[in-house]
Design a protein around this motif. Structure first.
Motif, PDB file in Angstrom:
ATOM      1  N   ALA A 105       0.827  -1.197   0.000  1.00 26.55           N
ATOM      2  CA  ALA A 105       0.000   0.000   0.000  1.00 26.55           C
ATOM      3  C   ALA A 105       0.866   1.254   0.000  1.00 26.55           C
ATOM      4  N   ASN A 106       0.386   2.269  -0.687  1.00 23.65           N
ATOM      5  CA  ASN A 106       1.055   3.569  -0.602  1.00 23.65           C
ATOM      6  C   ASN A 106       0.820   4.215   0.751  1.00 23.65           C
ATOM      7  N   LEU A 107      -0.358   3.924   1.332  1.00 22.63           N
ATOM      8  CA  LEU A 107      -0.705   4.614   2.571  1.00 22.63           C
ATOM      9  C   LEU A 107      -1.629   3.770   3.441  1.00 22.63           C
TER      10      LEU A 107
ATOM     11  N   PHE B  66      -1.519  -0.610  12.820  1.00 27.56           N
ATOM     12  CA  PHE B  66      -0.231  -0.248  12.226  1.00 27.56           C
ATOM     13  C   PHE B  66       0.840  -1.248  12.648  1.00 27.56           C
ATOM     14  N   GLN B  67       0.823  -1.589  13.939  1.00 34.76           N
ATOM     15  CA  GLN B  67       1.881  -2.449  14.465  1.00 34.76           C
ATOM     16  C   GLN B  67       1.669  -3.914  14.107  1.00 34.76           C
ATOM     17  N   SER B  68       0.433  -4.397  14.190  1.00 36.93           N
ATOM     18  CA  SER B  68       0.197  -5.804  13.843  1.00 36.93           C
ATOM     19  C   SER B  68       0.482  -6.048  12.366  1.00 36.93           C
ATOM     20  N   SER B  69       0.141  -5.075  11.517  1.00 42.12           N
ATOM     21  CA  SER B  69       0.444  -5.206  10.087  1.00 42.12           C
ATOM     22  C   SER B  69       1.951  -5.189   9.858  1.00 42.12           C
ATOM     23  N   LEU B  70       2.630  -4.301  10.575  1.00 38.30           N
ATOM     24  CA  LEU B  70       4.090  -4.205  10.470  1.00 38.30           C
ATOM     25  C   LEU B  70       4.743  -5.519  10.875  1.00 38.30           C
TER      26      LEU B  70
ATOM     27  N   ALA C 138       7.793  -3.774   5.814  1.00 37.65           N
ATOM     28  CA  ALA C 138       6.455  -3.270   6.149  1.00 37.65           C
ATOM     29  C   ALA C 138       5.527  -3.447   4.954  1.00 37.65           C
ATOM     30  N   PRO C 139       4.203  -3.508   5.186  1.00 36.09           N
ATOM     31  CA  PRO C 139       3.263  -3.640   4.068  1.00 36.09           C
ATOM     32  C   PRO C 139       2.847  -2.305   3.489  1.00 36.09           C
ATOM     33  N   TYR C 140       3.456  -1.220   3.982  1.00 35.10           N
ATOM     34  CA  TYR C 140       3.064   0.115   3.555  1.00 35.10           C
ATOM     35  C   TYR C 140       4.286   0.980   3.301  1.00 35.10           C
ATOM     36  N   ASP C 141       4.106   1.986   2.437  1.00 31.38           N
ATOM     37  CA  ASP C 141       5.157   2.974   2.186  1.00 31.38           C
ATOM     38  C   ASP C 141       5.050   4.148   3.145  1.00 31.38           C
ATOM     39  N   ALA C 142       3.828   4.487   3.517  1.00 27.37           N
ATOM     40  CA  ALA C 142       3.601   5.633   4.397  1.00 27.37           C
ATOM     41  C   ALA C 142       2.441   5.336   5.331  1.00 27.37           C
ATOM     42  N   VAL C 143       2.464   5.997   6.489  1.00 30.72           N
ATOM     43  CA  VAL C 143       1.405   5.848   7.489  1.00 30.72           C
ATOM     44  C   VAL C 143       0.993   7.234   7.964  1.00 30.72           C
ATOM     45  N   LEU C 144      -0.297   7.507   7.905  1.00 24.70           N
ATOM     46  CA  LEU C 144      -0.824   8.780   8.400  1.00 24.70           C
ATOM     47  C   LEU C 144      -1.638   8.515   9.660  1.00 24.70           C
ATOM     48  N   THR C 145      -1.397   9.309  10.681  1.00 25.41           N
ATOM     49  CA  THR C 145      -2.094   9.171  11.952  1.00 25.41           C
ATOM     50  C   THR C 145      -2.942  10.402  12.210  1.00 25.41           C
TER      51      THR C 145
END
Length: 988
Positions: free
Chosen positions: A640-642, A654-658, A668-675
């Motif tokens: 995923a991009n995000l 976020f953490q379980s996916s990581l 990681a399964p993502y490039d970016a994470v927005l909180t």
């Protein structure tokens, strides 16, 4: 103008549009939604963008139970704004919504229905119970789907992902088996957070902390041996605890090696405590003997009449009289010492000596400086006791009761029941009878973990659970640990925790630990806002092994077979393939109804294996979604991009996916994470039904429309917690009305506009070129804000431009030209050309946020059965010539205009003039020609002089344009321009 003066109103070119100022969004938006559904908007957009750069925002699954709340609305709207903005930027931006369907919240609701009917869930066939859970989830998926769509969220609603779909359940168990195949699973007995009410282990993300008042007790353990300090034999080591229920499971005492301890006397008894805690110890002891007395440690005991002669110290800190210090020494001198349990007379477990163990976690912040150890019920306790061969005894069962065969309080509990653990409860009563209870009070206020579902207290409880280790080097050949079916408590003690952290050996699936890979992945991920990286890094650095098992019925089972003789789980690729095939065909239910011998095949005998029926942690379910949503739809290896969720998901999704992806893919399964933050009420409090301060998004939509809610979301500083209430929504509504009015003006002013009317930029007046220059500057900033996910800034840029640059400046100045110039006039044509450019830009800019209103605006101007504003891409603005008006000091001109407007206002208030058109102005410096300035200031005349002065004009007013001009001979007569325009054949 006299009563007999001609009426020129029909000759003025006023804007015309059917676009209403009153939005009526609550009624109009469902019609637009229905049109999008009929059009197949989402699918057609996918077809149009096929082959373009893809942008994937992976939806964190909400839980399928109950109507959506403001947190849901804020989250989904923000996601939709981002997806639509990326589509506007020309990308293929699919959005696959999803739901978390397994786990305790749904199971709990189904159980509640059973309890209401006085039925026992455990007596219901598992297939029936799971079917009812599935039906419950399906019901709420349907409800929430309609509610999310009503928010204007565009996505693949026809094919969302559900963790309970068969393909998803198969993928989840497939991810589990990847961990098993690489040796990243173990079954061990460690203390985990346990809910006695729900009878299952909980993850940190399933726990919330609330303020409670607990019982605190001081308990004396008689020292029976102290080889390094024989003076201590016969004395009592005092421990302090706020969990009295752990005393029946005590196995040791812990001390701080560098802490100074003293031995004091009270009558014929002697007590060992940390020297720095003598005062607080005395207060607790005396408070229990003198109820109602204050316990402020700053007040000397003697001044309050509470000093027992045997418990007094003189001025230099030494105990005085019979309370003199009998011994003082470092904690290290307690090495090798033992004490006996207060209930040692019960024999068996309680008769064993309790060793003193050194603990680096022991402090003198509170208590006595000595800590009682129960490896069943504490992480520090477990690790320290394990080091010295003391293992859990599993005395407390899943319901929080002491097991029936336990010598002390067997069959009693629950340990979270306040009456059971109170100062008058059975534990304290027995300790008091044994002479070991020195103090007990039910008044210790502190923060304590609770299940966020049942709201009941949780406990730390050692049970056999399945873990993914954080600090084990990944290797397919690593041996496995396990517990066989029916293993006794004594046998279970042999199960060990994973080995200590090995030295780092480089990166890679077989050379690094899961923690190392996860931390490396964090460093390679873009975190928005940037400070979020520190938060998740700290959590991953300090987190324990991942407890992935639950003792429930609704979810994906841990589909493993454990060898009864060796305790190792079976790792056979052929068996795993058969398990996956069964799950794909019938979902997770297949495991509970399986012919397990058939799954094991001819090479293994079912009698040799325990079938594991524990359920996977739902965070493992959601942590695996990248596998069956992103990779399954867009190709293996795609990420995923995000990811975008609330700040609580640093310890959740976020953490379980990581961790899941780091363990199976090394990244990681993502490039970016927005909180984003949380939605609070207008005063900044957490919303709660009990407080009556819940703001319901469904009610807002019903009353005001979804676009108002979307406007509010975009207007907030959502990286932090945000407030919402009537006043806040009123502000959003006002901003919406102003923007809607801008569109209404543009639609009216562009009535009848065609390409034939357009004017090349190079031929336009400076004002038009300046506005296009401003549009170009805003365009760059808007694009940067969209790419940076800063929609608070994005919306502010858009609304400020519409209000300050357009409505209050450009539109205000050019309304005279629009209304009164001839249709063929170059200035009017230039103005309408710029309005057309502005329309195409602004409707696109607004579309990601005001998705319904932008569609309405577009359809009013360009009605089409199959058209939509959401097919459009970022506007292409006309290039400005090198000598464009941007080089002029327009900021100075605008600043001067503001000063002139302020200077005119007193004359208006005094009614010396009715409008600025009747004013003559003197300015200190003519930045443009006097005629140009008069037009910009909307006044009769501008001259250059000392300072800014305003006087009423002596000119007469044109009967058509109402300007006061020197050529107008009398009020009501026409100026030269208007006279020419009203000639026959000019005005249509």
């Amino acid at each position: 103008m006299t009563d007999t003066a001609p009426d020129y109103r029909d000759t003025v070119f006023l804007p015309k549009t059917d676009f209403p100022m009153k939005a009526g969004l609550a009624a109009k938006e469902p019609e637009i939604l229905a049109r999008w559904g009929k059009l197949g908007l989402y699918d057609r957009l996918r077809e149009q963008r096929q082959g373009r750069e893809r942008f994937i925002l992976h939806d964190g699954p909400p839980y399928a139970n109950g109507d959506i709340h403001m947190g849901h609305a804020m989250n989904k709207v923000l996601k939709d704004i981002i997806v639509r903005s990326q589509s506007l930027l020309g990308k293929d931006a699919p959005y696959v919504p999803g739901w978390d369907c397994h786990g305790l919240p749904i199971e709990w609701k189904v159980e509640e229905a059973y309890r209401a009917k006085k039925l026992n869930k455990d007596e219901v066939p598992v297939a029936q119970f799971r079917a009812e859970c599935r039906a419950y989830a399906e019901k709420w998926v349907a409800v929430q789907r309609a509610q999310f769509e009503r928010l204007g969220v565009m996505g693949d609603w026809a094919d969302p992902y559900l963790t309970m779909k068969f393909d998803a359940e198969a993928a989840i168990v497939g991810e589990l088996l990847k961990f098993a195949e690489s040796g990243q699973l173990y079954r061990g007995a460690k203390p985990v957070m346990w809910s006695p009410v729900e009878k299952t282990a909980l993850a940190e993300a399933e726990v919330e902390y609330e303020e409670v008042v607990s019982t605190q007790i001081d308990v004396a353990f008689e020292i029976v041996d102290a080889p390094n300090a024989p003076e201590l034999v016969g004395a009592h080591a005092v421990i302090w605890t706020t969990t009295p229920w752990t005393i029946p499971v005590n196995q040791a005492l812990s001390y701080g090696p560098e802490i100074e301890y003293v031995l004091l006397s009270e009558g014929d008894r002697r007590f060992l405590i940390a020297e720095s805690l003598i005062d607080t110890f005395y207060f607790r002891v005396f408070a229990s003997r003198h109820p109602g007395e204050g316990r402020d440690p700053l007040t000397p005991l003697g001044e309050r009449g509470l000093v027992d002669p045997g418990l007094r110290r003189d001025d230099d800190g030494d105990a005085a009289g019979r309370g003199a210090t009998l011994w003082r020494g470092k904690g290290a001198q307690l090495e090798g010492a033992t004490a006996r349990h207060p209930m040692h007379a019960l024999g068996g477990f309680f008769a064993k000596p309790r060793p003193f163990l050194p603990g680096d976690f022991v402090t003198t912040d509170a208590g006595t400086g000595l800590v009682h150890m129960s490896p069943d019920h504490g992480e520090d306790d477990f690790l320290l006791c394990k080091q010295y061969g003391l293992d859990p005894v599993f005395a407390v069962d899943g319901a929080g009761m002491y097991r029936a065969d336990w010598a002390w309080l067997g069959g009693q509990g629950s340990v979270i029941n306040k009456k059971f653990v109170s100062a008058d409860g059975p534990i304290c009563a027995d300790l008091r009878a044994a002479g070991a209870l020195l103090a007990a009070s039910d008044d210790f206020a502190h923060s304590y973990p609770h299940s966020w579902r049942s709201k009941a207290k949780v406990i730390f409880r050692a049970t056999p659970q399945w873990f993914i280790p954080m600090d084990r080097e990944q290797s397919p050949s690593r041996s496995r640990e396990g517990l066989g079916e029916g293993v006794s408590a004594d046998a279970a003690l042999a199960v060990t925790s994973p080995p200590p952290t090995p030295p780092a050996s480089g990166r890679g699936d077989n050379g690094a630990t899961l923690r190392e890979i996860a931390l490396d992945s964090i460093a390679r991920t873009r975190w928005v806002p940037a400070r979020a990286e520190n938060r998740i890094r700290a959590m991953v650095e300090g987190r324990p092994d991942w407890v992935i098992s639950r003792q429930r019925a609704w979810g994906v089972p841990i589909a493993l077979y454990v060898n009864r003789a060796t305790g190792e789980y079976l790792n056979d690729a052929h068996v795993n393939a058969r398990i996956l095939a069964a799950f794909k065909e019938a979902g997770a239910d297949a495991w509970f109804a399986a012919d397990h011998q058939a799954l094991l095949g001819a090479d293994h005998n079912l009698a040799d294996y325990e079938v594991i029926n524990d359920i996977l942690d739902v965070w493992f379910d959601s942590g695996s979604t990248h596998a069956f949503v992103i990779e399954a739809r867009y190709g293996e290896g795609t990420r995923a991009n995000l990811y975008l969720e609330g700040s609580d998901q640093h310890r959740g999704w976020f953490q379980s996916s990581l961790l899941e992806s780091s363990g199976t893919r090394g990244r990681a399964p993502y490039d970016a994470v927005l909180t984003h933050g949380f939605a609070l009420d207008q005063t900044g409090r957490k919303m709660s039904k009990s407080l009556g301060n819940v703001v319901d998004p469904l009610k807002i939509i019903q009353e005001s429309g979804a676009d108002i809610l979307r406007m509010w979301v975009a207007s907030t500083d959502y990286f932090d917690d945000v407030k919402i209430g009537k006043e806040v929504l009123s502000t959003a509504s006002d901003a919406y009305r102003k923007l809607r009015n801008t569109f209404r003006y543009l639609l009216g002013a562009l009535d009848g506009f065609t390409d034939a009317e357009k004017v090349p930029v190079r031929e336009m007046p400076e004002l038009e070129r300046y506005v296009l220059h401003r549009l170009g500057m805003i365009d760059v900033e808007l694009k940067a804000a969209a790419e940076g996910y800063e929609f608070n800034r994005y919306l502010r840029l858009l609304t400020d431009f519409a209000q300050e640059d357009l409505s209050a400046f450009f539109f205000d100045i050019r309304k005279d030209s629009l209304y009164c110039d001839a249709p063929t006039d170059i200035k009017r044509r230039s103005y309408r050309t710029v309005l057309d450019i502005l329309f195409h830009a602004l409707v696109r800019y607004a579309a990601p946020i005001l998705c319904f209103t932008a569609e309405e605006v577009w359809q009013v101007r360009f009605p089409s059965e199959d058209g939509s504003v959401h097919y459009l891409e970022w506007p292409e603005l006309p290039a400005l010539p090198g000598d464009d008006a941007a080089s002029t000091e327009w900021s100075d001109v605008r600043a001067l205009r503001v000063q002139v407007t302020e200077a005119i206002e007193p004359l208006r208030r005094e009614k010396r003039i009715r409008s600025s058109l009747e004013a003559e102005v003197t300015v200190p410096e003519a930045l443009l020609s006097p005629a140009a300035l008069a037009e910009l200031f909307i006044v009769a005349k501008v001259t250059e002089g000392d300072g800014i002065t305003v006087t009423p004009s002596d000119y007469h007013k044109c009967g058509r344009c109402w300007r006061l001009l020197p050529e107008v001979t009398d009020d009501g007569a026409l100026c030269d321009r208007c006279a020419e325009v009203v000639q026959p054949g000019v005005v249509a």
